[in-house]
Scaffold this active site. Structure first.
Site, PDB file in Angstrom:
ATOM      1  N   GLY A   1       0.706  -1.240  -0.064  1.00  0.00           N
ATOM      2  CA  GLY A   1      -0.037  -0.031   0.203  1.00  0.00           C
ATOM      3  C   GLY A   1       0.828   1.424   0.033  1.00  0.00           C
ATOM      4  N   SER A   2       2.233   1.340  -0.481  1.00  0.00           N
ATOM      5  CA  SER A   2       2.860   2.347  -0.507  1.00  0.00           C
ATOM      6  C   SER A   2       2.405   3.465  -1.310  1.00  0.00           C
ATOM      7  CB  SER A   2       4.186   2.112  -0.603  1.00  0.00           C
ATOM      8  OG  SER A   2       4.383   1.783  -1.872  1.00  0.00           O
ATOM      9  N   ASN A   3       1.716   3.006  -2.644  1.00  0.00           N
ATOM     10  CA  ASN A   3       1.116   3.838  -3.474  1.00  0.00           C
ATOM     11  C   ASN A   3       0.017   4.730  -2.783  1.00  0.00           C
ATOM     12  OD1 ASN A   3       2.599   3.934  -6.214  1.00  0.00           O
ATOM     13  ND2 ASN A   3       2.730   2.080  -5.819  1.00  0.00           N
TER      14      ASN A   3
ATOM     15  N   ILE B   1     -10.365  -6.997 -12.864  1.00  0.00           N
ATOM     16  CA  ILE B   1     -11.248  -6.130 -13.055  1.00  0.00           C
ATOM     17  C   ILE B   1     -12.134  -6.491 -14.093  1.00  0.00           C
ATOM     18  CG2 ILE B   1     -11.957  -3.760 -13.607  1.00  0.00           C
ATOM     19  CD1 ILE B   1     -10.448  -4.139 -10.835  1.00  0.00           C
TER      20      ILE B   1
ATOM     21  N   HIS C   1       1.552   0.921 -13.233  1.00  0.00           N
ATOM     22  CA  HIS C   1       2.112   0.004 -13.507  1.00  0.00           C
ATOM     23  C   HIS C   1       3.722   0.276 -13.581  1.00  0.00           C
ATOM     24  CE1 HIS C   1       3.127  -4.056 -15.495  1.00  0.00           C
ATOM     25  NE2 HIS C   1       4.081  -3.373 -16.122  1.00  0.00           N
TER      26      HIS C   1
ATOM     27  N   ASP D   1      -3.282  -4.132 -18.785  1.00  0.00           N
ATOM     28  CA  ASP D   1      -2.134  -3.010 -19.052  1.00  0.00           C
ATOM     29  C   ASP D   1      -2.311  -2.728 -20.324  1.00  0.00           C
ATOM     30  OD1 ASP D   1       0.262  -4.864 -17.170  1.00  0.00           O
ATOM     31  OD2 ASP D   1      -1.490  -3.526 -16.374  1.00  0.00           O
TER      32      ASP D   1
END
Ligand code: GRF
Length: 198
Positions: free
Chosen positions: A11-13, A86, A102, A143
């Site tokens: 979860g750093s982003n 998704i 990404h 992507d």
């Protein structure tokens, strides 16, 4: 401008988005014990595990996710290290409202099998001298959505996949908040597979 962040890992982003004071109302994790859920809790943001252990299949997971998105009146979705699927149902409801970060320069080192550390191993083994990160819209491919922002890092001969990952993560933390700001301020238009920033 309520935002949901989908996570699966550290979860750093997501943390950079919290620190940038975005209106994050909801966190959904595909991993039961993702540290990202801890981060959400620390900031009084409601977080939910929606995955294989509590919903039988991807359709049931999607129904639960969509129920939560409705309940929290979510307008934008950020995938930040999210490793689940998704579905078309979700994409069509939130068309050009879902973005993903990404850890490579799409269209290189992306698509099936290129996630997490596999990306940086591929970059390292290829011998390229530059890599980076990409924020793109999410569509039905892997992507393959329209590219919004990219930034680069140089690869030195002393680099390893681990040091490359560290360099790229710094770039991710730089471009993800910028891209989300552009999105919620309606500064991105899309035409013929290309984005234009107003
Ligand atoms: C990041 O490298 C991101 O690009 C990739 O998964 C990692 C997530 O890291 N999709 P974090 O969970 O945001 O720390």
């Amino acid at each position: 401008m309520s935002v949901a962040v989908f996570v699966s890992g550290g979860g750093s982003n997501m943390q950079t988005l919290i620190d940038a004071n975005f209106d994050i109302k909801l966190v959904i994790s595909s991993a039961k014990n993702a540290y990202a859920l801890e981060r959400a809790k620390n900031h009084n943001i409601d977080g939910f595990y929606v995955g294989k252990r509590n919903f039988e299949d991807i359709d049931a997971q999607t129904d639960e996710i969509m129920r939560l998105l409705e309940e929290y009146k979510i307008e934008y979705i950020v995938l930040a290290g999210y490793l689940s699927i998704i579905t078309e149902k979700l994409i069509s409801k939130y068309e050009h409202k879902i973005i993903n970060i990404h850890p490579s320069l799409i269209p290189s080192f992306c698509g099936m099998g290129y996630y997490g550390h596999h990306v940086h191993e591929g970059v390292y083994n290829s011998g390229v001298k530059v890599t980076g990160a990409t924020v793109h819209f999410v569509n039905q491919g892997v992507d393959t959505g329209e590219i919004i922002l990219q930034d680069t890092v140089c690869i030195e001969n002393t680099d390893t996949p681990d040091t490359i990952a560290q360099k790229v993560l710094k770039i991710e933390h730089k471009i993800l908040p910028k891209a989300l700001d552009l999105l919620i301020n309606d500064r991105i238009t899309v035409k013929n597979g290309r984005t234009y920033i107003k």
